[in-house]
Design a protein around this motif. Structure first.
Motif, PDB file in Angstrom:
ATOM      1  N   TYR A 384       0.861  -1.180   0.000  1.00  0.00           N
ATOM      2  CA  TYR A 384       0.000   0.000   0.000  1.00  0.00           C
ATOM      3  C   TYR A 384       0.902   1.236   0.000  1.00  0.00           C
ATOM      4  N   PRO A 385       0.353   2.397  -0.295  1.00  0.00           N
ATOM      5  CA  PRO A 385       1.185   3.608  -0.379  1.00  0.00           C
ATOM      6  C   PRO A 385       1.805   3.980   0.970  1.00  0.00           C
ATOM      7  N   VAL A 386       3.085   4.336   0.941  1.00  0.00           N
ATOM      8  CA  VAL A 386       3.807   4.816   2.118  1.00  0.00           C
ATOM      9  C   VAL A 386       4.663   6.009   1.694  1.00  0.00           C
ATOM     10  N   THR A 387       5.301   6.628   2.657  1.00  0.00           N
ATOM     11  CA  THR A 387       6.235   7.722   2.381  1.00  0.00           C
ATOM     12  C   THR A 387       7.651   7.183   2.502  1.00  0.00           C
ATOM     13  N   ARG A 388       8.375   7.209   1.393  1.00  0.00           N
ATOM     14  CA  ARG A 388       9.752   6.695   1.382  1.00  0.00           C
ATOM     15  C   ARG A 388      10.689   7.751   1.962  1.00  0.00           C
ATOM     16  N   LEU A 389      11.497   7.355   2.925  1.00  0.00           N
ATOM     17  CA  LEU A 389      12.471   8.243   3.544  1.00  0.00           C
ATOM     18  C   LEU A 389      13.816   8.102   2.839  1.00  0.00           C
ATOM     19  N   PRO A 390      14.690   9.107   2.969  1.00  0.00           N
ATOM     20  CA  PRO A 390      16.001   9.013   2.300  1.00  0.00           C
ATOM     21  C   PRO A 390      16.801   7.813   2.802  1.00  0.00           C
ATOM     22  N   ASP A 391      17.498   7.164   1.872  1.00  0.00           N
ATOM     23  CA  ASP A 391      18.369   6.050   2.245  1.00  0.00           C
ATOM     24  C   ASP A 391      19.578   6.574   3.024  1.00  0.00           C
ATOM     25  N   SER A 392      20.111   5.718   3.893  1.00  0.00           N
ATOM     26  CA  SER A 392      21.257   6.116   4.710  1.00  0.00           C
ATOM     27  C   SER A 392      22.202   4.930   4.859  1.00  0.00           C
ATOM     28  N   LEU A 393      23.255   5.131   5.643  1.00  0.00           N
ATOM     29  CA  LEU A 393      24.239   4.086   5.894  1.00  0.00           C
ATOM     30  C   LEU A 393      24.322   3.816   7.395  1.00  0.00           C
ATOM     31  N   HIS A 394      24.544   2.563   7.725  1.00  0.00           N
ATOM     32  CA  HIS A 394      24.675   2.141   9.121  1.00  0.00           C
ATOM     33  C   HIS A 394      26.034   1.464   9.277  1.00  0.00           C
ATOM     34  N   TYR A 395      26.801   1.902  10.288  1.00  0.00           N
ATOM     35  CA  TYR A 395      28.130   1.358  10.511  1.00  0.00           C
ATOM     36  C   TYR A 395      28.135   0.525  11.781  1.00  0.00           C
ATOM     37  N   THR A 396      28.731  -0.635  11.670  1.00  0.00           N
ATOM     38  CA  THR A 396      28.918  -1.493  12.832  1.00  0.00           C
ATOM     39  C   THR A 396      30.298  -2.133  12.714  1.00  0.00           C
ATOM     40  N   TYR A 397      30.577  -3.116  13.551  1.00  0.00           N
ATOM     41  CA  TYR A 397      31.913  -3.691  13.567  1.00  0.00           C
ATOM     42  C   TYR A 397      32.267  -4.316  12.215  1.00  0.00           C
ATOM     43  N   LEU A 398      33.525  -4.169  11.824  1.00  0.00           N
ATOM     44  CA  LEU A 398      34.110  -4.744  10.600  1.00  0.00           C
ATOM     45  C   LEU A 398      33.507  -4.169   9.325  1.00  0.00           C
ATOM     46  N   ASP A 399      32.801  -3.030   9.409  1.00  0.00           N
ATOM     47  CA  ASP A 399      32.276  -2.385   8.206  1.00  0.00           C
ATOM     48  C   ASP A 399      33.302  -1.392   7.671  1.00  0.00           C
ATOM     49  N   THR A 400      33.356  -1.290   6.350  1.00  0.00           N
ATOM     50  CA  THR A 400      34.282  -0.356   5.709  1.00  0.00           C
ATOM     51  C   THR A 400      33.537   0.771   4.995  1.00  0.00           C
ATOM     52  N   LYS A 401      32.537   0.417   4.176  1.00  0.00           N
ATOM     53  CA  LYS A 401      31.762   1.429   3.439  1.00  0.00           C
ATOM     54  C   LYS A 401      30.408   1.703   4.077  1.00  0.00           C
ATOM     55  N   GLY A 402      29.971   0.886   5.011  1.00  0.00           N
ATOM     56  CA  GLY A 402      28.674   1.080   5.653  1.00  0.00           C
ATOM     57  C   GLY A 402      27.597   0.216   5.027  1.00  0.00           C
ATOM     58  N   ARG A 403      26.597  -0.120   5.823  1.00  0.00           N
ATOM     59  CA  ARG A 403      25.489  -0.956   5.356  1.00  0.00           C
ATOM     60  C   ARG A 403      24.321  -0.071   4.925  1.00  0.00           C
ATOM     61  N   PRO A 404      23.738  -0.322   3.750  1.00  0.00           N
ATOM     62  CA  PRO A 404      22.611   0.506   3.295  1.00  0.00           C
ATOM     63  C   PRO A 404      21.374   0.299   4.167  1.00  0.00           C
ATOM     64  N   VAL A 405      20.682   1.392   4.464  1.00  0.00           N
ATOM     65  CA  VAL A 405      19.465   1.369   5.275  1.00  0.00           C
ATOM     66  C   VAL A 405      18.313   1.911   4.438  1.00  0.00           C
ATOM     67  N   ILE A 406      17.276   1.092   4.243  1.00  0.00           N
ATOM     68  CA  ILE A 406      16.080   1.478   3.500  1.00  0.00           C
ATOM     69  C   ILE A 406      14.990   1.810   4.517  1.00  0.00           C
ATOM     70  N   SER A 407      14.421   3.016   4.426  1.00  0.00           N
ATOM     71  CA  SER A 407      13.455   3.471   5.423  1.00  0.00           C
ATOM     72  C   SER A 407      12.193   3.981   4.747  1.00  0.00           C
ATOM     73  N   PHE A 408      11.063   3.755   5.404  1.00  0.00           N
ATOM     74  CA  PHE A 408       9.791   4.313   4.952  1.00  0.00           C
ATOM     75  C   PHE A 408       8.870   4.466   6.153  1.00  0.00           C
ATOM     76  N   THR A 409       7.867   5.291   6.015  1.00  0.00           N
ATOM     77  CA  THR A 409       6.949   5.567   7.119  1.00  0.00           C
ATOM     78  C   THR A 409       5.518   5.601   6.608  1.00  0.00           C
ATOM     79  N   LYS A 410       4.599   5.286   7.519  1.00  0.00           N
ATOM     80  CA  LYS A 410       3.173   5.365   7.209  1.00  0.00           C
ATOM     81  C   LYS A 410       2.426   5.799   8.455  1.00  0.00           C
ATOM     82  N   LYS A 411       1.410   6.624   8.253  1.00  0.00           N
ATOM     83  CA  LYS A 411       0.612   7.128   9.361  1.00  0.00           C
ATOM     84  C   LYS A 411      -0.776   6.494   9.354  1.00  0.00           C
ATOM     85  N   ASN A 412      -1.400   6.531  10.517  1.00  0.00           N
ATOM     86  CA  ASN A 412      -2.758   6.009  10.701  1.00  0.00           C
ATOM     87  C   ASN A 412      -2.840   4.533  10.291  1.00  0.00           C
TER      88      ASN A 412
END
Length: 469
Positions: A384-412
């Protein structure tokens, strides 16, 4: 100079023409060939949600087949609509799309596409389901600890439709005999926890008549103001899920002092309060934790069922009207149940949101998916329709370039939105060796440095033993 101005005018006129055409293509019209022969409507207001199910018999009075028709919600309720869906007589979902009709800016419309057209002179039975949030309000707005909660529902006595309705009947389900007052328009019948209105005949299009019911409702009036759902995918066999939940009691606010002694001694004390509620997790969920800002909450219980894991969540304190709670819930699930792959192509299939409690209403849900480092060609498919948020990067142990994070939000959001999303992406399987090689390389360098440190002599002068020799 004149030809240049003429070109500019021509481009401007052409642009206006294109905009008008695009706008007209997105606007529907109300067909005079369609008539609603009969409507059997049930309004369930026994919980904090308003659930309306309607069995609609659509009749084609025209000469050509009808392949679609319109559903409408009046202006007073259009901001409360959380979900609306339709099924045919075979109980198969029909495609429903939000649209608009020129001249009816205060009305919300949906276009229902029929899988099989309705021939001239024929009828089709469509089942429609709609859910409204925050349409039942506490009245009075504040009560004491010992009082029951009274609420008020204001709706439409008639089925709101852009077409003429030949016959209609409405059943209002309360599940209580304690009714302070209700709209009395004949014909009506009150029995047990139900009020029956109708049948009403030949109702004109867009007819509105107030339906007001004041009654007792002690069901949990809990609202999740915000939930942030974090899904971390690992190709080593595990998917970690963590939810940060902010929850409010949006019923009648507590008036006067709170007595914990009376609350613990008398089970009937605080009838409108919430002592606990049940959350359902996937059947394969493990390593479950439930904590707040003070630490782990040990008053919860977990029960493993055949198709789910049932958590009986009991906050540190009971929730009265105007009170709120904040907690974190997390667990792990095996990736083979939700992650599918062929060569370097992967498909993640999980729920946008899980079941938090019965008849839940969520103001906003934010879902974040953390993918392995090196993921490319990401494609998100949503139910169903949602609002896509900007992609970002998440860093944790042994990461070099960062892990891609896909985000979206929906209300009600309500329980009808518990559906699966699909996330397709590409991940070279050789990259799975990156972290082990980094660990091996680090250990190799560490041991090499130790060997060098032990073997080499960094002193400025020779020791006495070496001088004697």
């Amino acid at each position: 100079m004149l030809p240049a101005m003429a070109k500019v005018q021509f481009c401007f006129i052409f642009l206006i023409y294109v905009l008008i055409k695009c706008e007209s293509a997105a606007v529907d019209t109300i067909s005079n060939e369609i008539k609603i022969k009969n409507v059997d409507r049930t309004i369930d207001i026994s919980s904090q949600l308003v659930k309306i199910s309607s069995k609609i018999t659509v009749e084609n009075n025209g000469k050509s087949p009808v392949k679609q028709f319109l559903l409408a919600v009046e202006g007073a309720a259009k901001n409360n609509v959380a979900f609306i869906g339709a099924k045919d007589s075979n109980n198969k979902d029909l495609r429903i799309t939000e649209t608009s009709v020129k001249g009816y800016d205060n009305v919300k419309f949906w276009r229902v596409d029929l899988k099989e057209g309705v021939n001239a002179g024929s009828t089709a039975v469509i089942s429609c389901e709609s859910v409204f949030t925050k349409a039942i309000l506490p009245y009075p707005t504040a009560i004491t600890q010992a009082e029951d909660q009274l609420v008020k529902y204001n709706g439409n006595l008639h089925f709101f439709s852009p077409y003429t309705v030949a016959s209609q009947k409405t059943n209002v389900v309360l599940n209580t005999k304690s009714v302070e007052s209700f709209t009395k328009v004949k014909p009506f019948l009150q029995q047990d926890g139900t009020i029956v209105y109708g049948p009403f005949t030949n109702t004109a299009p867009f007819t509105e008549k107030e339906l007001s019911i004041h009654y007792k409702n002690n069901s949990p009036f809990l609202t999740v103001s915000r939930i942030e759902r974090l899904i971390e995918v690992s190709h080593w066999g595990n998917i970690a899920v963590e939810e940060v939940v902010e929850i409010d009691h949006t019923g009648a606010q507590l008036k006067g002092p709170f007595s914990r002694y009376d609350y613990q001694q008398d089970q009937h004390s605080g009838p409108a309060s919430v002592r606990n509620y049940k959350t359902l997790l996937p059947a394969s969920a493990s390593d479950v934790y439930y904590r707040d800002t003070n630490g782990n909450i040990s008053t919860s219980n977990m029960k493993i069922k055949k198709d789910s894991v049932e958590l009986d969540l009991r906050p540190r304190y009971p929730l009265f009207g105007g009170w709120r709670s904040h907690y974190t819930l997390g667990y792990n699930v095996p990736s083979y149940e939700y992650l599918f792959h062929q060569d370097n192509e992967y498909l993640l299939k999980m729920r946008v949101i899980d079941h938090i409690f019965d008849d839940m209403q969520v103001d906003e849900v934010v879902t974040k998916i953390i993918l392995p480092e090196g993921t490319t060609n990401i494609k998100l498919i949503l139910p169903y329709p949602v609002t896509r948020l900007p992609d970002s990067l998440h860093y944790t142990y042994l990461d070099t370039k960062g892990r891609p994070v896909i985000s979206f939000t929906k209300k009600n959001v309500v329980e009808n939105h518990i559906q699966d999303f699909q996330l397709r992406y590409t991940f070279p399987r050789l990259l799975m060796l990156q972290e082990p090689l980094l660990v091996v390389g680090f250990l190799y360098m560490l041991f090499l440095c130790v060997i060098i440190y032990v073997r080499l002599d960094f002193s400025i002068h020779k020791s006495e033993h070496a001088h004697k020799d």
